[in-house]
Design a protein around this motif. Structure first.
Motif, PDB file in Angstrom:
ATOM      1  N   PRO A  41      -1.989  15.033   2.561  1.00  0.00           N
ATOM      2  CA  PRO A  41      -1.925  13.669   3.098  1.00  0.00           C
ATOM      3  C   PRO A  41      -0.586  12.975   2.868  1.00  0.00           C
ATOM      4  O   PRO A  41      -0.331  11.926   3.455  1.00  0.00           O
ATOM      5  CB  PRO A  41      -3.044  12.951   2.342  1.00  0.00           C
ATOM      6  CG  PRO A  41      -3.146  13.681   1.040  1.00  0.00           C
ATOM      7  CD  PRO A  41      -2.839  15.121   1.359  1.00  0.00           C
ATOM      8  N   ARG A  51       1.148   8.871  12.333  1.00  0.00           N
ATOM      9  CA  ARG A  51      -0.129   8.359  11.831  1.00  0.00           C
ATOM     10  C   ARG A  51      -0.374   6.945  12.341  1.00  0.00           C
ATOM     11  O   ARG A  51      -1.498   6.586  12.719  1.00  0.00           O
ATOM     12  CB  ARG A  51      -0.151   8.382  10.304  1.00  0.00           C
ATOM     13  CG  ARG A  51      -1.500   7.977   9.716  1.00  0.00           C
ATOM     14  CD  ARG A  51      -1.416   7.875   8.207  1.00  0.00           C
ATOM     15  NE  ARG A  51      -1.222   9.164   7.580  1.00  0.00           N
ATOM     16  CZ  ARG A  51      -2.207  10.015   7.308  1.00  0.00           C
ATOM     17  NH1 ARG A  51      -3.451   9.697   7.623  1.00  0.00           N
ATOM     18  NH2 ARG A  51      -1.955  11.161   6.719  1.00  0.00           N
ATOM     19  N   TRP A  76      -4.389   8.855  12.984  1.00  0.00           N
ATOM     20  CA  TRP A  76      -4.699  10.017  12.133  1.00  0.00           C
ATOM     21  C   TRP A  76      -3.583  11.032  12.339  1.00  0.00           C
ATOM     22  O   TRP A  76      -2.793  10.923  13.283  1.00  0.00           O
ATOM     23  CB  TRP A  76      -6.056  10.636  12.499  1.00  0.00           C
ATOM     24  CG  TRP A  76      -6.107  11.147  13.917  1.00  0.00           C
ATOM     25  CD1 TRP A  76      -6.232  10.393  15.046  1.00  0.00           C
ATOM     26  CD2 TRP A  76      -5.992  12.499  14.344  1.00  0.00           C
ATOM     27  NE1 TRP A  76      -6.206  11.204  16.164  1.00  0.00           N
ATOM     28  CE2 TRP A  76      -6.072  12.509  15.764  1.00  0.00           C
ATOM     29  CE3 TRP A  76      -5.850  13.723  13.682  1.00  0.00           C
ATOM     30  CZ2 TRP A  76      -6.003  13.668  16.517  1.00  0.00           C
ATOM     31  CZ3 TRP A  76      -5.785  14.892  14.435  1.00  0.00           C
ATOM     32  CH2 TRP A  76      -5.862  14.850  15.834  1.00  0.00           C
TER      33      TRP A  76
END
Length: 254
Positions: A190, A237, A242
């Motif tokens: 992430p 993002r 996402w």
């Protein structure tokens, strides 16, 4: 007896689905898909395009969406949190199979990439069968993985001659690459963990939304392109809501 097909549908491009997977899609009467929420609606569009392109009789199946249960991603006991999530998924999958699929029906779960690589579907199915809540036979249809799509997009081999490849979630490279391994594929990252590595000569081959129309690729020496990758990830993002990315790290001169 009910039959469940676990079908790998590749990383996103409608043409990156095998003939075996196409045949399986055309056998299925019920397609079970996991709804990951509005933030990942782009994945639903890609899945729908795969079905439009490859299923011959669009009146011969129906789609049943299963809401993905919440997962505690901040839990200290990572393995326990994942086990709880799998158990919750098993409850929802079992209920959907039992109520939506006839006793002799054929159902399918559509899995991004390949069902054996960083996907929980096969573990969830084992969980269901161990609990005797609903009975069925199942088969697994392999798919093109995001790893193969990444190396194809960058036009590079995955491994050095006679050398191993290490595939890992990002949390396991926080302290550096494993000893004795010069090619490492990093997934489930992430925060672009590689930017923290103190190995300036590493090469990186990074890709986001690989095999889709939103594909973005960056490669080069890690210390040179890490800021660009971090900035690009943040922009993507923000734009899409996402991000789905992975990368290969390689020590040079191999």
């Amino acid at each position: 007896m009910r039959e469940i097909l676990v079908i790998g549908i590749g990383p996103g491009h409608p043409d990156q689905i095998t003939v075996q997977a196409v045949d399986a899609l055309n056998r299925a009467q019920v397609l079970f898909v996991v709804d990951k929420g509005a933030a990942k609606s782009g994945l639903l569009e890609v899945r729908d395009e795969i079905l439009r392109r490859h299923v011959r009789n669009h009146d011969g199946y129906r789609v049943v969406e299963i809401a993905d249960p919440p997962r505690d991603r901040g839990a200290y006991a990572y393995a326990d949190a994942v086990a709880d999530w799998h158990a919750a998924r098993a409850d929802r999958f079992a209920e959907a199979i039992g109520t939506e699929l006839d006793d002799d029906g054929v159902g399918a779960f559509l899995v991004w990439g390949d069902p054996a690589l960083y996907d929980s579907t096969l573990r969830v199915i084992d969980h269901i069968l161990a609990g005797d809540r609903v009975t069925f036979d199942f088969s697994v249809i392999a798919g093109v993985t995001s790893v193969h799509a990444l190396t194809a997009a960058h036009r590079i081999p995955l491994n050095g001659i006679g050398e191993p490849v290490h595939i890992t979630p990002a949390r396991r490279i926080a302290d550096g690459l494993p000893d004795g391994v010069d090619s490492v594929v990093v997934m489930l990252d992430p925060h672009f963990t590689a930017a923290q590595l103190d190995e300036p000569d590493l090469e990186v081959f990074w890709g986001a939304y690989v095999s889709t129309r939103d594909e973005v690729l960056i490669s080069g020496r890690l210390r040179d392109v890490a800021p660009q990758i971090a900035r690009t990830r943040a922009e993507l993002r923000s734009r899409h809501g996402w991000i789905m990315d992975s990368y290969l790290l390689r020590r040079p001169g191999r």
